[in-house]
Design an enzyme around this catalytic site. Structure first.
Site, PDB file in Angstrom:
ATOM      1  N   ASP A   1      71.546  48.307  35.703  1.00  8.35           N
ATOM      2  CA  ASP A   1      72.391  49.499  35.715  1.00  8.35           C
ATOM      3  C   ASP A   1      71.705  50.514  34.802  1.00  8.35           C
ATOM      4  O   ASP A   1      71.537  50.244  33.600  1.00  8.35           O
ATOM      5  CB  ASP A   1      73.788  49.130  35.189  1.00  8.35           C
TER       6      ASP A   1
ATOM      7  N   LYS B   1      70.934  66.974  38.485  1.00  4.23           N
ATOM      8  CA  LYS B   1      69.735  67.093  39.331  1.00  4.23           C
ATOM      9  C   LYS B   1      68.869  68.268  38.867  1.00  4.23           C
ATOM     10  O   LYS B   1      67.645  68.187  38.897  1.00  4.23           O
ATOM     11  CB  LYS B   1      70.132  67.251  40.799  1.00  4.23           C
TER      12      LYS B   1
ATOM     13  N   ILE C   1      67.782  55.610  50.169  1.00  4.49           N
ATOM     14  CA  ILE C   1      66.454  56.157  49.895  1.00  4.49           C
ATOM     15  C   ILE C   1      65.651  55.193  49.007  1.00  4.49           C
ATOM     16  O   ILE C   1      64.460  54.956  49.251  1.00  4.49           O
ATOM     17  CB  ILE C   1      66.593  57.546  49.233  1.00  4.49           C
TER      18      ILE C   1
ATOM     19  N   TYR D   1      76.992  66.371  39.091  1.00  2.86           N
ATOM     20  CA  TYR D   1      75.823  65.814  39.787  1.00  2.86           C
ATOM     21  C   TYR D   1      74.732  66.878  39.919  1.00  2.86           C
ATOM     22  O   TYR D   1      73.551  66.619  39.672  1.00  2.86           O
ATOM     23  CB  TYR D   1      76.294  65.319  41.151  1.00  2.86           C
TER      24      TYR D   1
ATOM     25  N   SER E   1      71.805  58.340  54.573  1.00  7.23           N
ATOM     26  CA  SER E   1      71.735  57.069  53.834  1.00  7.23           C
ATOM     27  C   SER E   1      73.134  56.473  53.803  1.00  7.23           C
ATOM     28  O   SER E   1      74.083  57.050  54.343  1.00  7.23           O
ATOM     29  CB  SER E   1      71.272  57.339  52.399  1.00  7.23           C
TER      30      SER E   1
ATOM     31  N   ARG F   1      61.554  56.615  29.506  1.00 10.50           N
ATOM     32  CA  ARG F   1      61.257  56.269  28.106  1.00 10.50           C
ATOM     33  C   ARG F   1      60.753  54.827  27.995  1.00 10.50           C
ATOM     34  O   ARG F   1      59.763  54.552  27.315  1.00 10.50           O
ATOM     35  CB  ARG F   1      62.527  56.456  27.268  1.00 10.50           C
TER      36      ARG F   1
HETATM   37  N1  LIG Z   1      71.629  60.973  50.808  1.00  9.05           N
HETATM   38  C1  LIG Z   1      71.496  62.255  50.546  1.00  9.05           C
HETATM   39  O1  LIG Z   1      71.934  63.131  51.313  1.00  9.05           O
HETATM   40  C2  LIG Z   1      70.760  62.694  49.309  1.00  9.05           C
HETATM   41  C3  LIG Z   1      70.421  64.041  49.192  1.00  9.05           C
HETATM   42  C4  LIG Z   1      69.739  64.475  48.067  1.00  9.05           C
HETATM   43  C5  LIG Z   1      69.398  63.567  47.071  1.00  9.05           C
HETATM   44  N2  LIG Z   1      69.763  62.262  47.200  1.00  9.05           N
HETATM   45  C6  LIG Z   1      69.388  61.376  46.116  1.00  9.05           C
HETATM   46  O2  LIG Z   1      68.689  60.261  46.610  1.00  9.05           O
HETATM   47  C7  LIG Z   1      68.889  59.147  45.740  1.00  9.05           C
HETATM   48  C8  LIG Z   1      69.349  57.960  46.540  1.00  9.05           C
HETATM   49  O3  LIG Z   1      70.555  58.306  47.198  1.00  9.05           O
HETATM   50  P1  LIG Z   1      71.040  57.585  48.532  1.00  9.05           P
HETATM   51  O4  LIG Z   1      71.524  58.623  49.429  1.00  9.05           O
HETATM   52  O5  LIG Z   1      69.995  56.628  48.985  1.00  9.05           O
HETATM   53  O6  LIG Z   1      72.301  56.807  47.951  1.00  9.05           O
HETATM   54  P2  LIG Z   1      72.888  55.369  48.316  1.00  9.05           P
HETATM   55  O7  LIG Z   1      74.305  55.443  47.894  1.00  9.05           O
HETATM   56  O8  LIG Z   1      72.566  55.019  49.728  1.00  9.05           O
HETATM   57  O9  LIG Z   1      72.093  54.387  47.345  1.00  9.05           O
HETATM   58  C9  LIG Z   1      72.187  54.527  45.964  1.00  9.05           C
HETATM   59  C10 LIG Z   1      71.804  53.223  45.316  1.00  9.05           C
HETATM   60  O10 LIG Z   1      71.839  53.429  43.890  1.00  9.05           O
HETATM   61  C11 LIG Z   1      72.528  52.344  43.282  1.00  9.05           C
HETATM   62  N3  LIG Z   1      73.130  52.786  42.030  1.00  9.05           N
HETATM   63  C12 LIG Z   1      74.197  53.601  41.850  1.00  9.05           C
HETATM   64  N4  LIG Z   1      74.464  53.715  40.540  1.00  9.05           N
HETATM   65  C13 LIG Z   1      73.548  52.958  39.881  1.00  9.05           C
HETATM   66  C14 LIG Z   1      73.313  52.671  38.510  1.00  9.05           C
HETATM   67  N5  LIG Z   1      74.116  53.137  37.545  1.00  9.05           N
HETATM   68  N6  LIG Z   1      72.251  51.881  38.190  1.00  9.05           N
HETATM   69  C15 LIG Z   1      71.473  51.361  39.149  1.00  9.05           C
HETATM   70  N7  LIG Z   1      71.677  51.565  40.466  1.00  9.05           N
HETATM   71  C16 LIG Z   1      72.688  52.369  40.821  1.00  9.05           C
HETATM   72  C17 LIG Z   1      73.576  51.932  44.323  1.00  9.05           C
HETATM   73  O11 LIG Z   1      74.036  50.603  44.085  1.00  9.05           O
HETATM   74  C18 LIG Z   1      72.779  52.095  45.620  1.00  9.05           C
HETATM   75  O12 LIG Z   1      72.061  50.916  45.937  1.00  9.05           O
HETATM   76  C19 LIG Z   1      69.886  59.618  44.697  1.00  9.05           C
HETATM   77  O13 LIG Z   1      69.181  60.044  43.563  1.00  9.05           O
HETATM   78  C20 LIG Z   1      70.564  60.779  45.364  1.00  9.05           C
HETATM   79  O14 LIG Z   1      71.113  61.680  44.446  1.00  9.05           O
HETATM   80  C21 LIG Z   1      70.432  61.807  48.289  1.00  9.05           C
END
Ligand SMILES: NC(=O)c1ccc[n+]([C@@H]2O[C@H](COP(=O)([O-])OP(=O)(O)OC[C@H]3O[C@@H](n4cnc5c(N)ncnc54)[C@H](O)[C@@H]3O)[C@@H](O)[C@H]2O)c1
Length: 263
Positions: free
Chosen positions: A66, A163, A21, A159, A194, A128
């Site tokens: 990070d 959220k 995302i 988690y 994703s 912040r």
């Molecule tokens: N995919 C889903 O079904 C879904 C549903 C609801 C919410 N979300 C939310 O969407 C957002 C993105 O999720 P996604 O599905 O694209 O995940 P993803 O795993 O495809 O990508 C997550 C990215 O975040 C990075 N990341 C992880 N920990 C980190 C840290 N400590 N510092 C910096 N970067 C970090 C990872 O390296 C990765 O590039 C998240 O907030 C997730 O909770 C996802």
């Protein structure tokens, strides 16, 4: 529809921007004219994402960040301000999910603490550090990526609590930042195809019938909502949570299936 001028001249910072995302958000905001700092704890992959955008003539750079590390967050914000002259949009997409509610009674503190530290406190650290610069921009906006886990039970207690906390942080910060012209909003996605779901097509197929609109989400569905909330089109929207979940949490598909006269 993409408007190539909507974010013209905007400096944008996306956390967790290397994949999924976050990467779709980085692409969407760059396609709409933004200059995007793709930050992630995985720098090589962030570099790949940013260079793919640059090859298309879009403005993007990568930066290691990070969100668990306050100094790294502050360095990323400082870099965005130096590189783009202003920081106008912050998108908090980085998150961490290891807590497993089936292990609740034997849970070590670490899974809970880590989920909270990255998913909620990470976004707080970014807000912040970015807030003074967003206030200086005159059109500052924060959009965080929440989850339906924050509003209903879908397991993963740490988690999910994080959220839910993002909803509260969004509202409190909206009140604090509004007098300085900064809007703060949350997008609340359902299941999105994703990299987090890589190799789990069977589970995606299994949840699809729960989605009234007949499919799980794509990263672009979420990026479109983030772009809207970050843009001038949402100029009078702050402190809100926009659910983007194909109807999952609004429509009770189980009840409808069980009770004949609701169909
Ligand atoms: N995919 C889903 O079904 C879904 C549903 C609801 C919410 N979300 C939310 O969407 C957002 C993105 O999720 P996604 O599905 O694209 O995940 P993803 O795993 O495809 O990508 C997550 C990215 O975040 C990075 N990341 C992880 N920990 C980190 C840290 N400590 N510092 C910096 N970067 C970090 C990872 O390296 C990765 O590039 C998240 O907030 C997730 O909770 C996802």
């Amino acid at each position: 529809m993409t408007d190539p001028t909507r974010f013209a001249g905007h400096g944008v910072l996306v956390t967790g921007g290397a994949r999924g995302i976050g990467a779709a958000v980085a692409r969407r905001l760059a396609e709409e004219g933004g200059r995007v700092l793709v930050t992630d704890r995985d720098l090589p992959e962030a570099e790949e994402t940013a260079s793919a955008l640059r090859r298309q003539g879009l403005a993007a750079e990568a930066f290691a960040c990070d969100v668990a590390d306050r100094a790294a967050v502050e360095a990323a914000v400082a870099h965005a301000v130096a590189a783009f002259s202003s920081l106008d949009v912050l998108v908090n997409s980085a998150a961490h999910c290891t807590s497993d509610v089936t292990l609740f009674e034997d849970d070590p503190d670490e899974a809970w603490v880590r989920d909270l530290d990255i998913t909620l406190t990470g976004a707080y650290r970014c807000c912040r550090a970015a807030l003074p610069h967003l206030a200086a921009s005159g059109r500052g906006a924060i959009v965080s990526v929440g989850s339906v886990n924050g509003v209903q039970d879908f397991g993963n207690h740490g988690y999910s609590a994080a959220k839910a906390g993002l909803g509260s942080l969004t509202r409190t910060l909206a009140g604090h930042a509004a007098p300085r012209g900064v809007r703060v909003n949350l997008v609340v996605p359902g299941t999105v195809r994703s990299s987090a779901w890589e190799g789990r097509d069977d589970e995606l197929d299994a949840v699809r019938p729960l989605y009234p609109l007949g499919r799980v989400g794509e990263p672009e569905d979420i990026a479109a909502a983030v772009a809207f909330l970050a843009s001038r089109d949402a100029a009078w929207i702050t402190g809100t949570s926009l659910v983007v979940d194909g109807g999952l949490t609004a429509v009770n598909t189980g009840f409808r299936a069980a009770v004949r006269h609701t169909s």
